[in-house]
Design a protein around this motif. Structure first.
Motif, short mmCIF file in Angstrom:
data_model
loop_
_atom_site.label_atom_id
_atom_site.label_comp_id
_atom_site.label_asym_id
_atom_site.label_seq_id
_atom_site.Cartn_x
_atom_site.Cartn_y
_atom_site.Cartn_z
N LEU A 2 37.94 -1.17 3.70
CA LEU A 2 38.79 -1.94 5.50
C LEU A 2 38.00 -3.21 5.06
N SER A 3 36.25 -3.24 5.51
CA SER A 3 35.82 -4.03 5.70
C SER A 3 35.96 -5.05 4.92
N GLU A 4 36.67 -5.11 3.95
CA GLU A 4 36.92 -6.77 3.09
C GLU A 4 38.13 -7.42 3.08
N ILE A 5 39.08 -6.68 3.67
CA ILE A 5 40.23 -7.08 4.19
C ILE A 5 40.06 -8.09 5.54
N ASP A 6 40.54 -10.00 4.70
CA ASP A 6 40.92 -10.47 5.84
C ASP A 6 41.60 -10.68 6.60
N TYR A 7 43.19 -10.18 6.79
CA TYR A 7 44.00 -9.94 7.22
C TYR A 7 45.66 -9.24 6.97
N ILE A 8 46.47 -8.88 7.18
CA ILE A 8 47.48 -8.55 7.29
C ILE A 8 48.16 -8.92 7.54
N LYS A 9 49.46 -9.43 6.52
CA LYS A 9 50.83 -10.55 6.80
C LYS A 9 52.33 -9.62 7.10
N HIS B 267 49.72 -11.95 16.48
CA HIS B 267 50.80 -12.41 16.22
C HIS B 267 51.90 -11.30 15.56
N ARG B 268 53.60 -11.52 15.84
CA ARG B 268 54.19 -10.65 15.34
C ARG B 268 53.87 -10.70 14.16
N SER B 269 53.44 -11.09 12.99
CA SER B 269 53.46 -11.59 11.61
C SER B 269 51.84 -11.17 11.18
N TYR B 270 51.07 -10.75 12.15
CA TYR B 270 50.06 -11.14 11.66
C TYR B 270 49.11 -9.89 12.03
N LEU B 271 48.11 -8.61 11.32
CA LEU B 271 46.52 -8.51 12.34
C LEU B 271 45.78 -8.28 10.72
N VAL B 272 44.38 -8.40 11.55
CA VAL B 272 43.74 -9.62 11.88
C VAL B 272 42.55 -9.28 11.67
N ASN B 273 41.97 -8.48 10.69
CA ASN B 273 40.58 -8.21 11.23
C ASN B 273 39.27 -9.23 11.65
N VAL B 274 38.75 -8.82 12.92
CA VAL B 274 38.03 -9.91 13.90
C VAL B 274 36.93 -9.63 13.49
N GLU B 275 36.23 -8.77 12.06
CA GLU B 275 35.44 -9.65 12.11
C GLU B 275 35.08 -10.80 10.77
N LYS B 276 36.36 -11.23 10.48
CA LYS B 276 36.60 -11.83 9.55
C LYS B 276 36.47 -13.72 9.86
N ILE B 277 37.29 -13.26 11.07
CA ILE B 277 37.15 -14.31 12.35
C ILE B 277 36.23 -15.48 12.52
N GLU B 278 36.40 -17.14 12.00
CA GLU B 278 35.56 -17.84 12.32
C GLU B 278 35.71 -18.55 12.73
N SER B 279 36.28 -19.10 13.21
CA SER B 279 36.97 -19.93 15.23
C SER B 279 38.33 -19.61 15.41
N ILE B 280 38.50 -19.54 17.07
CA ILE B 280 39.63 -19.58 17.49
C ILE B 280 39.82 -20.79 18.08
N GLY B 281 40.95 -21.27 17.82
CA GLY B 281 41.30 -22.82 18.40
C GLY B 281 42.82 -22.60 19.64
N GLY B 282 43.19 -23.49 19.72
CA GLY B 282 44.16 -22.73 20.71
C GLY B 282 45.67 -22.40 20.71
N ASN B 283 45.90 -22.78 19.17
CA ASN B 283 46.98 -21.29 18.71
C ASN B 283 46.62 -21.25 17.22
N SER B 284 45.57 -21.07 16.81
CA SER B 284 45.40 -20.57 15.74
C SER B 284 43.80 -20.50 15.30
N ILE B 285 44.13 -19.11 14.74
CA ILE B 285 42.30 -19.20 13.82
C ILE B 285 42.12 -18.98 12.79
N LYS B 286 40.86 -19.27 12.58
CA LYS B 286 40.45 -19.87 10.96
C LYS B 286 39.91 -18.59 10.69
N VAL B 287 40.54 -17.54 9.29
CA VAL B 287 39.53 -16.46 8.49
C VAL B 287 39.70 -16.95 6.98
#
Length: 257
Positions: free
Chosen positions: A172-179, A216-236
């Motif tokens: 689980l800790s290695e998952i970046d995100y699920i689309k 987003h309705r199409s994305y589950l993200v591992n919060v520990e992998k989030i690098e930055s948070i923008g206005g309408n996007s995040i970087k993973v």
């Protein structure tokens, strides 16, 4: 992505080698083998297998039944007993440990496959939290039974998903995100992608809510992998993924600091 890790404790060398060969042909990994119960426990503690195959009547002071009790008590590892036709007392004693299955010697490859699959599925179900069980039941009732999904299991810190005829393991800790892509999902982990037929909603019920966040309705993200948070996007992992405003606000409130 890893193979399912199997420990074999069997004191008949020829039978042990035969089982190991079957396991490896099916795509699983035999992480260790022992002929005594005490050695089997030592290996289990050190190697942390996902499942163990145990001979009931091991030679020596400690039996396979003793080892089963130790695996359950100390490590919470599922196990399947290997047995010849034993006496009633031995079988009753083995049954009292609540094993996840039996394999009758001489074992066949399909029997090994079925035993491992059944044991992993049962162990996963038993170890879900009440909230996960309730959420899964709710999703199952709403799901169109005509749509067959590949089973996926959550066991401890890993997700087990079907790849052709065997399970593969994703930490689980290695998952970046699920689309999500309709009735399919893509699991992105360490630069690799795994596709399986399952809805994002169903997958969300299986995952720990403190680790995976729906941006987003199409994305589950591992919060520990989030690098930055923008206005309408995040970087993973150097990828830009969408996040809707209300989820962005919820994420910022959720994250520490």
């Amino acid at each position: 992505m890893e193979k399912v890790r199997v420990l074999v404790v069997e004191d008949e060398v020829i039978i042990a080698q035969s089982i190991i060969s079957m396991i490896e042909k099916m795509g699983y990994e035999c992480v260790g083998t022992a002929i005594r119960a005490t050695k089997g426990l030592e290996l289990a503690k050190r190697l942390k297998p996902d499942i163990a195959l145990l001979d009931i009547n091991l030679k020596g002071e400690k039996t396979g039944i003793w080892l089963a009790g130790e695996l359950k008590k100390e490590l919470n590892i599922p196990y399947v007993f290997l047995t010849s036709l034993g006496d009633k007392k031995t079988i009753e004693e083995a049954t009292s440990t609540m094993p996840y299955g039996y394999l009758l010697k001489p074992v066949a490859q399909q029997s090994v496959y079925a035993a491992i699959e059944t044991a992993l599925a049962r162990f996963s179900q038993e170890n879900r939290t009440p909230a996960q069980k309730e959420a899964t039941l709710s999703v199952s009732k709403a799901h169109d039974e005509k749509e067959e999904e590949k089973p996926s299991l959550l066991i401890k810190d890993a997700l087990f998903i079907k790849d052709e005829y065997q399970y593969v393991k994703i930490i689980l800790s290695e998952i970046d995100y699920i689309k999500s892509d309709g009735n399919y999902i893509e699991i992105h982990s360490q630069g690799k992608k795994k596709v399986l037929k399952e809805t994002l909603k169903n997958m969300e019920t299986k995952l720990p809510a403190d680790i995976f966040f729906q941006t987003h309705r199409s994305y589950l993200v591992n919060v520990e992998k989030i690098e930055s948070i923008g206005g309408n996007s995040i970087k993973v992992n150097n990828e830009e993924l969408p996040i809707v405003k209300e989820r962005r606000d919820a994420l910022l409130a959720y994250l520490p600091g």
